[in-house]
Design an enzyme around this catalytic site. Structure first.
Site, PDB file in Angstrom:
ATOM      1  N   HIS A  10      43.994  43.214  48.334  1.00  0.00           N
ATOM      2  CA  HIS A  10      44.788  42.751  47.189  1.00  0.00           C
ATOM      3  C   HIS A  10      44.682  43.700  45.994  1.00  0.00           C
ATOM      4  O   HIS A  10      45.619  43.832  45.212  1.00  0.00           O
ATOM      5  CB  HIS A  10      44.310  41.365  46.726  1.00  0.00           C
ATOM      6  CG  HIS A  10      44.924  40.207  47.464  1.00  0.00           C
ATOM      7  ND1 HIS A  10      46.270  39.921  47.402  1.00  0.00           N
ATOM      8  CD2 HIS A  10      44.369  39.247  48.239  1.00  0.00           C
ATOM      9  CE1 HIS A  10      46.505  38.831  48.127  1.00  0.00           C
ATOM     10  NE2 HIS A  10      45.380  38.402  48.658  1.00  0.00           N
ATOM     11  N   CYS A  26      47.017  33.198  53.038  1.00  0.00           N
ATOM     12  CA  CYS A  26      46.739  33.709  51.698  1.00  0.00           C
ATOM     13  C   CYS A  26      47.278  32.709  50.684  1.00  0.00           C
ATOM     14  O   CYS A  26      48.387  32.190  50.864  1.00  0.00           O
ATOM     15  CB  CYS A  26      47.417  35.068  51.522  1.00  0.00           C
ATOM     16  SG  CYS A  26      47.204  35.781  49.880  1.00  0.00           S
ATOM     17  N   LEU A  27      46.510  32.445  49.642  1.00  0.00           N
ATOM     18  CA  LEU A  27      46.936  31.480  48.618  1.00  0.00           C
ATOM     19  C   LEU A  27      48.214  31.929  47.914  1.00  0.00           C
ATOM     20  O   LEU A  27      48.917  31.112  47.343  1.00  0.00           O
ATOM     21  CB  LEU A  27      45.813  31.257  47.595  1.00  0.00           C
ATOM     22  CG  LEU A  27      44.532  30.615  48.149  1.00  0.00           C
ATOM     23  CD1 LEU A  27      43.465  30.550  47.063  1.00  0.00           C
ATOM     24  CD2 LEU A  27      44.818  29.232  48.717  1.00  0.00           C
ATOM     25  N   GLN A  61      45.929  38.040  41.923  1.00  0.00           N
ATOM     26  CA  GLN A  61      46.515  36.743  42.297  1.00  0.00           C
ATOM     27  C   GLN A  61      46.564  35.760  41.133  1.00  0.00           C
ATOM     28  O   GLN A  61      47.251  34.745  41.219  1.00  0.00           O
ATOM     29  CB  GLN A  61      45.728  36.114  43.464  1.00  0.00           C
ATOM     30  CG  GLN A  61      45.859  36.887  44.764  1.00  0.00           C
ATOM     31  CD  GLN A  61      45.104  36.187  45.875  1.00  0.00           C
ATOM     32  OE1 GLN A  61      43.921  36.398  46.052  1.00  0.00           O
ATOM     33  NE2 GLN A  61      45.786  35.327  46.624  1.00  0.00           N
ATOM     34  N   HIS A  64      40.260  41.307  53.247  1.00  0.00           N
ATOM     35  CA  HIS A  64      41.521  40.717  52.768  1.00  0.00           C
ATOM     36  C   HIS A  64      41.605  40.790  51.235  1.00  0.00           C
ATOM     37  O   HIS A  64      42.632  41.219  50.684  1.00  0.00           O
ATOM     38  CB  HIS A  64      41.599  39.259  53.261  1.00  0.00           C
ATOM     39  CG  HIS A  64      42.787  38.482  52.795  1.00  0.00           C
ATOM     40  ND1 HIS A  64      43.692  37.906  53.657  1.00  0.00           N
ATOM     41  CD2 HIS A  64      43.214  38.154  51.547  1.00  0.00           C
ATOM     42  CE1 HIS A  64      44.626  37.277  52.955  1.00  0.00           C
ATOM     43  NE2 HIS A  64      44.360  37.406  51.673  1.00  0.00           N
ATOM     44  N   GLU A  65      40.519  40.395  50.557  1.00  0.00           N
ATOM     45  CA  GLU A  65      40.547  40.370  49.085  1.00  0.00           C
ATOM     46  C   GLU A  65      40.584  41.777  48.506  1.00  0.00           C
ATOM     47  O   GLU A  65      41.286  42.037  47.531  1.00  0.00           O
ATOM     48  CB  GLU A  65      39.351  39.598  48.526  1.00  0.00           C
ATOM     49  CG  GLU A  65      39.277  38.143  48.949  1.00  0.00           C
ATOM     50  CD  GLU A  65      40.594  37.390  48.819  1.00  0.00           C
ATOM     51  OE1 GLU A  65      41.364  37.670  47.887  1.00  0.00           O
ATOM     52  OE2 GLU A  65      40.857  36.522  49.670  1.00  0.00           O
ATOM     53  N   GLY A  70      38.713  33.041  49.304  1.00  0.00           N
ATOM     54  CA  GLY A  70      38.666  34.271  48.543  1.00  0.00           C
ATOM     55  C   GLY A  70      39.831  34.330  47.576  1.00  0.00           C
ATOM     56  O   GLY A  70      40.860  33.665  47.790  1.00  0.00           O
TER      57      GLY A  70
HETATM   58 CO    CO Z   1      45.192  36.778  49.874  1.00  0.00          CO
END
Ligand code: CO
Length: 151
Positions: A136, A90-91, A51, A132-133, A46
């Site tokens: 953000h 998380c990226l 991000q 999660h996304e 995701g």
């Molecule tokens: Co994340």
């Protein structure tokens, strides 16, 4: 289509609230395609627009390597039920992981790149990724919700 740079923990963009998308133009389509490219290149499931430094309410999810691809524009949780706990990363937070509690099932209303409204009913890991996304988009990171370092 292009791979964009993923902003990392410490960048204040990750802590800001993203704005609603109002223009469903070619720029939005390019952003979504780039977000999928960026996510797959990084082996993620995701990615949210903040991000990649874009403060708009857009996220992409694919938990099966691209077979099922969700593009969520202005997503809203219509219904959430149950709970599940699992390890997340998380990226934007390389090297960090921890256990987070998420809804077990989610019903989410979102638009696609053309402005069409869709309803998604997801559960399991897909529901984790959606939750999660979507966090953000409000400047919330999984590290804010970690209940333990391992499962
Ligand atoms: Co994340």
């Amino acid at each position: 289509m292009a791979v964009r740079e993923i902003v990392k923990l410490g960048d204040e963009t990750l802590r800001m609230k993203a704005k609603e998308v109002t223009e469903f133009d070619s720029h939005l389509g390019v952003l979504i395609d780039d977000m999928f490219d960026t996510m797959f290149k990084a082996d993620g499931v995701g990615l949210a627009a903040p991000q990649v430094g874009i403060l708009r309410r857009v996220c992409v999810v694919s938990v099966d390597g691209g077979i099922t691809k969700y593009e969520l524009v202005n997503p809203v949780i219509v219904k959430a039920s149950g709970t599940q706990r699992g390890a997340e990363g998380c990226l934007s937070c390389p090297g960090k992981s921890g256990v987070v509690v998420r809804p077990k099932k989610l019903t989410v209303q979102a638009q696609n790149r053309y402005g069409e409204t869709k309803l998604y009913k997801v559960d399991g890991f897909t529901a984790v990724a959606f939750s999660h996304e979507m966090d953000h988009l409000d400047g919330v990171l999984f590290i804010d919700k970690v209940i333990s370092e391992d499962d």
